[in-house]
Design a protein around this motif. Sequence first.
Motif, PDB file in Angstrom:
ATOM      1  N   PRO A 117       1.140  12.534  14.085  1.00 58.26           N
ATOM      2  CA  PRO A 117       0.510  11.649  13.123  1.00 58.26           C
ATOM      3  C   PRO A 117      -0.350  12.432  12.135  1.00 58.26           C
ATOM      4  CG  PRO A 117      -0.670  11.546  15.186  1.00 58.26           C
ATOM      5  CD  PRO A 117       0.517  12.459  15.399  1.00 58.26           C
ATOM      6  N   ALA A 118      -0.714  11.803  11.032  1.00 61.51           N
ATOM      7  CA  ALA A 118      -1.503  12.450   9.994  1.00 61.51           C
ATOM      8  C   ALA A 118      -2.515  11.470   9.423  1.00 61.51           C
ATOM      9  CB  ALA A 118      -0.591  12.954   8.884  1.00 61.51           C
ATOM     10  N   LEU A 119      -3.555  12.014   8.839  1.00 59.67           N
ATOM     11  CA  LEU A 119      -4.578  11.230   8.164  1.00 59.67           C
ATOM     12  C   LEU A 119      -4.550  11.589   6.691  1.00 59.67           C
ATOM     13  CD1 LEU A 119      -7.135   9.388   8.178  1.00 59.67           C
ATOM     14  CD2 LEU A 119      -8.452  11.496   8.576  1.00 59.67           C
ATOM     15  N   VAL A 120      -4.386  10.588   5.837  1.00 60.09           N
ATOM     16  CA  VAL A 120      -4.438  10.783   4.393  1.00 60.09           C
ATOM     17  C   VAL A 120      -5.693  10.085   3.899  1.00 60.09           C
ATOM     18  CG1 VAL A 120      -3.333  10.293   2.180  1.00 60.09           C
ATOM     19  CG2 VAL A 120      -1.930  10.894   4.172  1.00 60.09           C
ATOM     20  N   VAL A 121      -6.560  10.828   3.229  1.00 62.56           N
ATOM     21  CA  VAL A 121      -7.778  10.273   2.665  1.00 62.56           C
ATOM     22  C   VAL A 121      -7.565  10.158   1.164  1.00 62.56           C
ATOM     23  CG1 VAL A 121     -10.256  10.594   2.348  1.00 62.56           C
ATOM     24  CG2 VAL A 121      -9.157  11.353   4.473  1.00 62.56           C
ATOM     25  N   ALA A 122      -7.735   8.953   0.639  1.00 66.16           N
ATOM     26  CA  ALA A 122      -7.476   8.707  -0.780  1.00 66.16           C
ATOM     27  C   ALA A 122      -8.519   7.736  -1.321  1.00 66.16           C
ATOM     28  CB  ALA A 122      -6.072   8.123  -0.962  1.00 66.16           C
ATOM     29  N   PRO A 123      -8.773   7.814  -2.635  1.00 71.96           N
ATOM     30  CA  PRO A 123      -9.687   6.837  -3.239  1.00 71.96           C
ATOM     31  C   PRO A 123      -9.168   5.415  -3.034  1.00 71.96           C
ATOM     32  CG  PRO A 123      -9.189   8.610  -4.786  1.00 71.96           C
ATOM     33  CD  PRO A 123      -8.269   8.770  -3.609  1.00 71.96           C
ATOM     34  N   ALA A 124     -10.090   4.459  -2.942  1.00 72.47           N
ATOM     35  CA  ALA A 124      -9.725   3.071  -2.669  1.00 72.47           C
ATOM     36  C   ALA A 124      -8.710   2.518  -3.663  1.00 72.47           C
ATOM     37  CB  ALA A 124     -10.983   2.197  -2.654  1.00 72.47           C
ATOM     38  N   GLN A 125      -8.808   2.917  -4.910  1.00 73.44           N
ATOM     39  CA  GLN A 125      -7.922   2.343  -5.920  1.00 73.44           C
ATOM     40  C   GLN A 125      -6.475   2.791  -5.782  1.00 73.44           C
ATOM     41  OE1 GLN A 125     -10.596   4.268  -6.572  1.00 73.44           O
ATOM     42  NE2 GLN A 125     -10.266   5.624  -8.302  1.00 73.44           N
ATOM     43  N   VAL A 126      -6.187   3.826  -5.016  1.00 80.01           N
ATOM     44  CA  VAL A 126      -4.794   4.265  -4.843  1.00 80.01           C
ATOM     45  C   VAL A 126      -4.304   4.166  -3.404  1.00 80.01           C
ATOM     46  CG1 VAL A 126      -4.827   5.790  -6.855  1.00 80.01           C
ATOM     47  CG2 VAL A 126      -5.429   6.704  -4.605  1.00 80.01           C
ATOM     48  N   THR A 127      -5.114   3.598  -2.525  1.00 87.56           N
ATOM     49  CA  THR A 127      -4.763   3.513  -1.106  1.00 87.56           C
ATOM     50  C   THR A 127      -3.428   2.810  -0.883  1.00 87.56           C
ATOM     51  OG1 THR A 127      -7.092   3.483  -0.511  1.00 87.56           O
ATOM     52  CG2 THR A 127      -5.547   2.708   1.146  1.00 87.56           C
ATOM     53  N   TYR A 128      -3.256   1.658  -1.492  1.00 85.98           N
ATOM     54  CA  TYR A 128      -2.026   0.896  -1.270  1.00 85.98           C
ATOM     55  C   TYR A 128      -0.829   1.562  -1.949  1.00 85.98           C
ATOM     56  CZ  TYR A 128      -4.950  -2.566   0.911  1.00 85.98           C
ATOM     57  OH  TYR A 128      -5.831  -3.194   1.765  1.00 85.98           O
ATOM     58  N   GLN A 129      -1.071   2.224  -3.062  1.00 84.56           N
ATOM     59  CA  GLN A 129       0.012   2.975  -3.719  1.00 84.56           C
ATOM     60  C   GLN A 129       0.500   4.097  -2.799  1.00 84.56           C
ATOM     61  OE1 GLN A 129      -1.075   4.809  -7.436  1.00 84.56           O
ATOM     62  NE2 GLN A 129       0.873   5.865  -7.625  1.00 84.56           N
ATOM     63  N   TRP A 130      -0.421   4.823  -2.166  1.00 85.27           N
ATOM     64  CA  TRP A 130      -0.030   5.877  -1.231  1.00 85.27           C
ATOM     65  C   TRP A 130       0.785   5.296  -0.086  1.00 85.27           C
ATOM     66  CZ3 TRP A 130      -0.602  11.147  -0.204  1.00 85.27           C
ATOM     67  CH2 TRP A 130      -1.162  11.888  -1.233  1.00 85.27           C
ATOM     68  N   ARG A 131       0.299   4.212   0.484  1.00 80.53           N
ATOM     69  CA  ARG A 131       1.032   3.588   1.589  1.00 80.53           C
ATOM     70  C   ARG A 131       2.450   3.210   1.154  1.00 80.53           C
ATOM     71  NH1 ARG A 131      -0.304  -2.253   2.732  1.00 80.53           N
ATOM     72  NH2 ARG A 131       0.860  -2.281   0.782  1.00 80.53           N
ATOM     73  N   ASP A 132       2.545   2.563   0.003  1.00 82.36           N
ATOM     74  CA  ASP A 132       3.851   2.127  -0.482  1.00 82.36           C
ATOM     75  C   ASP A 132       4.786   3.306  -0.713  1.00 82.36           C
ATOM     76  OD1 ASP A 132       2.813  -0.419  -0.394  1.00 82.36           O
ATOM     77  OD2 ASP A 132       2.577  -0.597  -2.583  1.00 82.36           O
ATOM     78  N   GLN A 133       4.280   4.392  -1.297  1.00 80.62           N
ATOM     79  CA  GLN A 133       5.109   5.563  -1.567  1.00 80.62           C
ATOM     80  C   GLN A 133       5.533   6.254  -0.272  1.00 80.62           C
ATOM     81  OE1 GLN A 133       6.312   6.576  -4.677  1.00 80.62           O
ATOM     82  NE2 GLN A 133       5.520   4.545  -5.169  1.00 80.62           N
ATOM     83  N   LEU A 134       4.610   6.395   0.684  1.00 79.66           N
ATOM     84  CA  LEU A 134       4.972   7.016   1.958  1.00 79.66           C
ATOM     85  C   LEU A 134       6.058   6.207   2.664  1.00 79.66           C
ATOM     86  CD1 LEU A 134       1.458   8.111   3.213  1.00 79.66           C
ATOM     87  CD2 LEU A 134       3.338   9.627   2.572  1.00 79.66           C
ATOM     88  N   GLU A 135       5.903   4.894   2.688  1.00 84.91           N
ATOM     89  CA  GLU A 135       6.910   4.060   3.341  1.00 84.91           C
ATOM     90  C   GLU A 135       8.205   4.010   2.533  1.00 84.91           C
ATOM     91  OE1 GLU A 135       4.971   0.345   4.252  1.00 84.91           O
ATOM     92  OE2 GLU A 135       3.869   1.244   5.920  1.00 84.91           O
ATOM     93  N   ARG A 136       8.119   4.154   1.220  1.00 77.34           N
ATOM     94  CA  ARG A 136       9.320   4.141   0.378  1.00 77.34           C
ATOM     95  C   ARG A 136      10.183   5.383   0.611  1.00 77.34           C
ATOM     96  NH1 ARG A 136       9.369   5.121  -6.084  1.00 77.34           N
ATOM     97  NH2 ARG A 136      11.601   5.304  -6.289  1.00 77.34           N
ATOM     98  N   PHE A 137       9.543   6.541   0.694  1.00 73.66           N
ATOM     99  CA  PHE A 137      10.289   7.792   0.738  1.00 73.66           C
ATOM    100  C   PHE A 137      10.574   8.319   2.135  1.00 73.66           C
ATOM    101  CE2 PHE A 137       8.436   8.277  -3.621  1.00 73.66           C
ATOM    102  CZ  PHE A 137       9.633   8.224  -4.292  1.00 73.66           C
TER     103      PHE A 137
END
Length: 85
Positions: free
Chosen positions: A52-72
């Motif tokens: 597992p991994a931990l990704v720390v991101a600003p609140a405004q891009v949190t859901y974008q990161w999730r969507d991209q990780l699950e997309r790719f």
Amino acid sequence: ALMFKPDCQARDYQMKAALIWRQKKGLLVADSLGLGKTISAVTGLADPKMLPALVVAPAQVTYQWRDQLERFMAGVHCHIIKQIE
């Protein structure tokens, strides 16, 4: 085996960042906006040994990161932690 979905294509510099990440077992990427940090992370996390991994991101891009990780990434599910008290 890497867990990429077919539509994930990383550039050479993104692949290099992912390779360094896998070799060092960690990486902090803080480039300017639009240089491909998400794809670099996806490329690094596509190796099951990096999970597992931990990704720390600003609140405004949190859901974008999730969507991209699950997309790719095949079979990856992300959980968002909004606040720790």
